[in-house]
Scaffold this motif. Structure first.
Motif, PDB file in Angstrom:
ATOM      1  N   THR A 145       7.312  -8.185  -6.663  1.00 11.18           N
ATOM      2  CA  THR A 145       7.910  -7.566  -5.531  1.00 11.18           C
ATOM      3  C   THR A 145       6.916  -6.545  -4.827  1.00 11.18           C
ATOM      4  O   THR A 145       6.958  -6.280  -3.724  1.00 11.18           O
ATOM      5  N   GLY A 146       5.941  -6.080  -5.925  1.00 11.20           N
ATOM      6  CA  GLY A 146       5.141  -4.757  -5.322  1.00 11.20           C
ATOM      7  C   GLY A 146       4.289  -5.319  -4.316  1.00 11.20           C
ATOM      8  O   GLY A 146       4.210  -4.878  -3.138  1.00 11.20           O
ATOM      9  N   PRO A 147       3.348  -6.328  -4.662  1.00  8.54           N
ATOM     10  CA  PRO A 147       2.559  -6.898  -3.556  1.00  8.54           C
ATOM     11  C   PRO A 147       3.346  -7.556  -2.397  1.00  8.54           C
ATOM     12  O   PRO A 147       2.875  -7.388  -1.297  1.00  8.54           O
ATOM     13  N   ALA A 148       4.467  -8.099  -2.475  1.00  8.11           N
ATOM     14  CA  ALA A 148       5.146  -8.784  -1.410  1.00  8.11           C
ATOM     15  C   ALA A 148       5.596  -7.717  -0.525  1.00  8.11           C
ATOM     16  O   ALA A 148       5.384  -7.811   0.646  1.00  8.11           O
ATOM     17  N   VAL A 149       6.121  -6.559  -1.031  1.00  8.31           N
ATOM     18  CA  VAL A 149       6.378  -5.517  -0.165  1.00  8.31           C
ATOM     19  C   VAL A 149       5.270  -4.882   0.549  1.00  8.31           C
ATOM     20  O   VAL A 149       5.592  -4.381   1.638  1.00  8.31           O
ATOM     21  N   ALA A 150       4.379  -4.680  -0.028  1.00  7.27           N
ATOM     22  CA  ALA A 150       2.996  -4.043   0.444  1.00  7.27           C
ATOM     23  C   ALA A 150       2.544  -5.072   1.529  1.00  7.27           C
ATOM     24  O   ALA A 150       2.196  -4.347   2.721  1.00  7.27           O
ATOM     25  N   LEU A 151       2.472  -6.278   1.386  1.00 11.31           N
ATOM     26  CA  LEU A 151       2.092  -7.240   2.560  1.00 11.31           C
ATOM     27  C   LEU A 151       3.054  -7.159   3.641  1.00 11.31           C
ATOM     28  O   LEU A 151       2.502  -7.112   4.810  1.00 11.31           O
ATOM     29  N   ALA A 152       4.313  -6.982   3.374  1.00 13.66           N
ATOM     30  CA  ALA A 152       5.393  -6.990   4.390  1.00 13.66           C
ATOM     31  C   ALA A 152       5.346  -5.621   5.228  1.00 13.66           C
ATOM     32  O   ALA A 152       5.239  -5.802   6.454  1.00 13.66           O
ATOM     33  N   ALA A 153       4.960  -4.441   4.431  1.00 16.25           N
ATOM     34  CA  ALA A 153       4.569  -3.210   5.331  1.00 16.25           C
ATOM     35  C   ALA A 153       3.643  -3.287   6.071  1.00 16.25           C
ATOM     36  O   ALA A 153       3.660  -2.716   7.311  1.00 16.25           O
ATOM     37  N   LEU A 154       2.381  -3.708   5.669  1.00 20.28           N
ATOM     38  CA  LEU A 154       1.287  -3.800   6.330  1.00 20.28           C
ATOM     39  C   LEU A 154       1.382  -4.781   7.539  1.00 20.28           C
ATOM     40  O   LEU A 154       1.086  -4.502   9.038  1.00 20.28           O
ATOM     41  N   ALA A 155       2.159  -5.919   7.659  1.00 19.43           N
ATOM     42  CA  ALA A 155       2.560  -6.790   8.713  1.00 19.43           C
ATOM     43  C   ALA A 155       3.446  -6.225   9.658  1.00 19.43           C
ATOM     44  O   ALA A 155       3.210  -6.161  10.805  1.00 19.43           O
ATOM     45  N   ALA A 156       4.215  -5.505   9.202  1.00 19.75           N
ATOM     46  CA  ALA A 156       5.519  -4.802  10.084  1.00 19.75           C
ATOM     47  C   ALA A 156       4.976  -3.569  10.957  1.00 19.75           C
ATOM     48  O   ALA A 156       5.152  -3.617  12.188  1.00 19.75           O
ATOM     49  N   ALA A 157       3.964  -2.968  10.184  1.00 18.12           N
ATOM     50  CA  ALA A 157       3.356  -1.675  10.781  1.00 18.12           C
ATOM     51  C   ALA A 157       2.241  -2.069  11.847  1.00 18.12           C
ATOM     52  O   ALA A 157       2.262  -1.554  13.033  1.00 18.12           O
ATOM     53  N   GLU A 158       1.702  -3.479  11.535  1.00 18.19           N
ATOM     54  CA  GLU A 158       0.888  -3.903  12.754  1.00 18.19           C
ATOM     55  C   GLU A 158       1.683  -4.450  13.784  1.00 18.19           C
ATOM     56  O   GLU A 158       1.147  -4.181  15.175  1.00 18.19           O
ATOM     57  N   ALA A 159       2.653  -5.026  13.631  1.00 14.68           N
ATOM     58  CA  ALA A 159       3.307  -5.413  14.513  1.00 14.68           C
ATOM     59  C   ALA A 159       4.322  -4.636  15.474  1.00 14.68           C
ATOM     60  O   ALA A 159       4.492  -4.628  16.496  1.00 14.68           O
ATOM     61  N   GLY A 171       4.570  -0.788  14.496  1.00 14.22           N
ATOM     62  CA  GLY A 171       4.297   0.538  14.428  1.00 14.22           C
ATOM     63  C   GLY A 171       4.584   1.127  13.027  1.00 14.22           C
ATOM     64  O   GLY A 171       5.331   0.602  12.193  1.00 14.22           O
ATOM     65  N   GLN A 172       3.964   2.232  12.675  1.00 15.04           N
ATOM     66  CA  GLN A 172       4.081   2.967  11.382  1.00 15.04           C
ATOM     67  C   GLN A 172       5.612   3.363  11.199  1.00 15.04           C
ATOM     68  O   GLN A 172       5.982   3.367  10.157  1.00 15.04           O
ATOM     69  N   ASP A 173       6.211   3.639  12.217  1.00 16.20           N
ATOM     70  CA  ASP A 173       7.700   4.111  11.979  1.00 16.20           C
ATOM     71  C   ASP A 173       8.671   3.063  11.660  1.00 16.20           C
ATOM     72  O   ASP A 173       9.956   3.463  11.647  1.00 16.20           O
ATOM     73  N   VAL A 174       8.255   1.999  11.847  1.00 16.26           N
ATOM     74  CA  VAL A 174       9.358   0.954  11.854  1.00 16.26           C
ATOM     75  C   VAL A 174      10.041   0.711  10.495  1.00 16.26           C
ATOM     76  O   VAL A 174       9.286   1.435   9.290  1.00 16.26           O
ATOM     77  N   VAL A 175      11.232   0.606  10.361  1.00 16.73           N
ATOM     78  CA  VAL A 175      11.945   0.660   9.110  1.00 16.73           C
ATOM     79  C   VAL A 175      12.098  -0.779   8.391  1.00 16.73           C
ATOM     80  O   VAL A 175      12.246  -1.421   9.362  1.00 16.73           O
ATOM     81  N   LEU A 176      11.978  -0.647   7.106  1.00 14.13           N
ATOM     82  CA  LEU A 176      11.880  -1.894   6.409  1.00 14.13           C
ATOM     83  C   LEU A 176      13.229  -1.954   5.587  1.00 14.13           C
ATOM     84  O   LEU A 176      13.123  -0.985   4.809  1.00 14.13           O
ATOM     85  N   ALA A 233      15.928   6.812   5.383  1.00 14.61           N
ATOM     86  CA  ALA A 233      14.374   6.215   5.791  1.00 14.61           C
ATOM     87  C   ALA A 233      13.674   6.969   6.753  1.00 14.61           C
ATOM     88  O   ALA A 233      12.606   7.325   6.563  1.00 14.61           O
ATOM     89  N   ARG A 234      14.436   7.156   7.709  1.00 15.21           N
ATOM     90  CA  ARG A 234      13.624   7.741   8.904  1.00 15.21           C
ATOM     91  C   ARG A 234      13.404   9.230   8.385  1.00 15.21           C
ATOM     92  O   ARG A 234      12.367   9.693   9.168  1.00 15.21           O
ATOM     93  N   PHE A 293      12.809   1.744   3.683  1.00 17.88           N
ATOM     94  CA  PHE A 293      12.152   2.885   3.872  1.00 17.88           C
ATOM     95  C   PHE A 293      11.125   2.369   5.124  1.00 17.88           C
ATOM     96  O   PHE A 293      11.300   1.362   5.717  1.00 17.88           O
ATOM     97  N   THR A 294      10.592   3.512   5.615  1.00 18.41           N
ATOM     98  CA  THR A 294       9.548   3.223   6.814  1.00 18.41           C
ATOM     99  C   THR A 294       8.302   2.538   6.354  1.00 18.41           C
ATOM    100  O   THR A 294       7.849   2.789   5.162  1.00 18.41           O
ATOM    101  N   ALA A 295       7.589   1.888   7.202  1.00 16.38           N
ATOM    102  CA  ALA A 295       6.325   1.243   6.703  1.00 16.38           C
ATOM    103  C   ALA A 295       5.421   2.464   6.295  1.00 16.38           C
ATOM    104  O   ALA A 295       4.602   2.230   5.277  1.00 16.38           O
ATOM    105  N   SER A 296       5.381   3.410   7.089  1.00 15.95           N
ATOM    106  CA  SER A 296       4.439   4.528   6.926  1.00 15.95           C
ATOM    107  C   SER A 296       4.852   5.323   5.454  1.00 15.95           C
ATOM    108  O   SER A 296       3.823   5.683   4.747  1.00 15.95           O
ATOM    109  N   THR A 297       6.059   5.300   4.923  1.00 17.46           N
ATOM    110  CA  THR A 297       6.559   6.043   3.608  1.00 17.46           C
ATOM    111  C   THR A 297       6.248   5.249   2.664  1.00 17.46           C
ATOM    112  O   THR A 297       5.403   5.607   1.600  1.00 17.46           O
ATOM    113  N   ILE A 298       6.332   3.824   2.728  1.00 20.40           N
ATOM    114  CA  ILE A 298       6.289   2.876   1.632  1.00 20.40           C
ATOM    115  C   ILE A 298       4.754   2.798   1.373  1.00 20.40           C
ATOM    116  O   ILE A 298       4.157   2.801   0.261  1.00 20.40           O
TER     117      ILE A 298
END
Length: 493
Positions: A88-102, A104-109, A135-136, A199-204
């Motif tokens: 789950t560590g790499p899975a969440v990291a990849l999801a956070a990077l993809a979500a932030a790119e699509a 923005g950094q403040d998106v909540v996951l 999370a916000r 959490f938000t993408a930026s926080t994680i």
């Protein structure tokens, strides 16, 4: 602020064999009329997610797309396709990077495993929206489940005192033995760790940067080499497998000081064993439960506390139990499980034993493939197999087509029993209707296209000295699978 639902659709679910198998794992089990994966997707939709991001093994894409296609309210979906599980560590990291790119950094996951059962959707949404607000504010939020027993299969979360309001997490504890689990319950300071986060993408991403930079760096490298399509990211196996195999708990949550637990006010089960599946069904006056998508006749004589699960490919079955108590009986067309309900966790030992016996050959794949295998064009099921021949029931969905293909070591006899289509053999095409027969010689190119208004059903008889699924060379394919194994007899990967 946008919300993205991240569905972690991994895990083998070996304790739910023979229904859950490596090629058809637990998220695709049906409970309450819907797959567990669909239920997780709907939970995210209920929280207002603008996108559903599903992290799944690339081999399960067809299964996942089939779940989405059958939904009445289809979400906007993106797939992150893993060539191999990396926890789950790499899975969440990849999801956070993809979500932030699509987004923005403040998106909540909102991170949700695809194999949980939550009966009260309204209560879940209420708790999830509380998590979004935290999370916000820069918190890493985990959902805690108030323990009802000294469970040794879950991780634990320690707080000052179990209550109704969000609290700062003091520490995470991995799965304890029974004695320690009993101590935890006695203190009144521990929750079960549900594995659901917010959490938000930026926080994680900041937490990964601080506590697990190796995980973040490897995820960035995987993203840089990923193949992007309209609705998916496919990762290079070489780059992906350089990522550490580590859980989100180990990588970040246990090390961070800004973690908050929200006490869950909803009923929750990780459906970790057949006993949990039984608990998810309504029992009769004797405590018996039945799960079946086909019509069966269960005669229960002096039977109590027993769960019966039957998958029969539409064939009516009679199940009789006499003088039994607290059993799990699971019947699929190619396997039968009978277990004491309170030893259901030991089903994993059965899977390990089958694997060690090396019976997962192309002719016997009881821990790999389900009895009914889903493909992009439909499904197939093996009805009978003996030396020299195999009989299959093949369903080709409306508008779909088998690939143009040939086989090295088998010929095939086709009888259409429902629908209509076009059978190509060599360079010739034959319109074919229900009741008609076609013969495909060994080594000849062939294809079947469903041209009817409904599903096409075909009975296929294979004849040859080798009948493994790897003896196929695809010359053209609608689903990007052209090419094949030129060495039939070698197990496919």
């Amino acid at each position: 602020m946008k919300l993205v639902s991240v569905i972690l659709s991994g895990g083998a679910g070996t304790r739910l064999w023979p229904v859950s198998r490596r090629a058809h794992p637990k998220p695709f089990m049906v409970l309450g009329g819907r797959t567990l994966l669909e239920q997780a997707i709907v939970r995210g939709q209920g929280c207002g997610a603008v996108e559903t991001m599903i992290v799944a093994n690339q081999d399960h894409l067809v299964l996942t797309q089939a779940v989405i296609a059958a939904m009445a309210n289809k979400p906007r979906t993106r797939y992150l396709l893993e060539p191999k599980g990396r926890n789950t560590g790499p899975a969440v990291a990849l999801a956070a990077l993809a979500a932030a790119e699509a987004h923005g950094q403040d998106v909540v996951l909102l991170v949700l495993p695809a194999d949980h059962l939550i009966a009260d959707a309204q209560a879940f949404v209420a708790d999830a929206l509380r998590a979004v607000e935290l999370a916000r504010k820069g918190r890493l939020v985990v959902f805690g489940i108030q323990p009802s027993s000294p469970e040794t299969g879950f991780g634990y979360i320690e707080v000052s005192k179990v209550g109704q309001e969000p609290q700062t997490v003091l520490r995470f504890v991995e799965k304890p033995n029974l004695a320690i689990a009993q101590e935890y319950l006695a203190t009144g300071r521990f929750y079960w760790n549900s594995g659901m986060f917010c959490f938000t993408a930026s926080t994680i991403l900041g937490a990964f940067r601080k506590h697990a930079p190796d995980v973040l760096d490897a995820a960035k490298e995987s993203m840089a080499t990923a193949e992007a399509r309209a609705d998916s990211l496919s990762f290079s196996a070489e780059a992906f497998c350089l990522q550490p195999d580590i859980s989100l708990d180990y990588a970040v949550m246990e090390r961070a000081d800004n973690v908050t637990v929200i006490p869950a006010k909803f009923p929750w089960s990780d459906v970790g064993a057949w006993s949990a599946v039984a608990d998810a069904h309504t029992a009769d006056a004797n405590g018996n439960t039945l799960a079946c998508q086909e019509a069966i006749d269960w005669v229960a004589v002096d039977t109590t506390g027993t769960h019966v699960h039957v998958e029969s490919h539409g064939q009516k079955r009679v199940v009789a139990t006499i003088g039994v108590k607290d059993l799990v009986v699971v019947h699929t067309p190619d396997a039968l499980l009978v277990a004491n309900k309170w030893q259901a966790q030991d089903v994993k030992k059965v899977v390990n034993t089958l694997t060690q016996r090396h019976i997962d050959s192309p002719q016997h794949q009881s821990t790999l493939l389900p009895a009914e295998v889903i493909r992009p064009w439909g499904t197939y099921a093996t009805l009978r197999e003996e030396s020299g021949y195999k009989v299959k029931r093949i369903v080709v969905r409306k508008g779909q087509s088998l690939s143009l293909q040939y086989h090295h070591r088998r010929a095939e006899h086709w009888v259409l029993v429902r629908g209509q289509g076009i059978v190509q053999i060599g360079d010739l095409e034959y319109p074919t209707s229900a009741g008609e027969y076609r013969y495909v010689p060994l080594g000849e190119r062939h294809r079947l296209v469903n041209t009817g208004a409904d599903d096409l059903i075909l009975v296929e008889v294979q004849c040859g000295d080798y009948l493994g699924e790897d003896d196929i060379v695809r010359l053209a394919d609608l689903y990007g699978r052209a090419g094949g194994d030129s060495n039939p007899g070698k197990p496919r990967r």
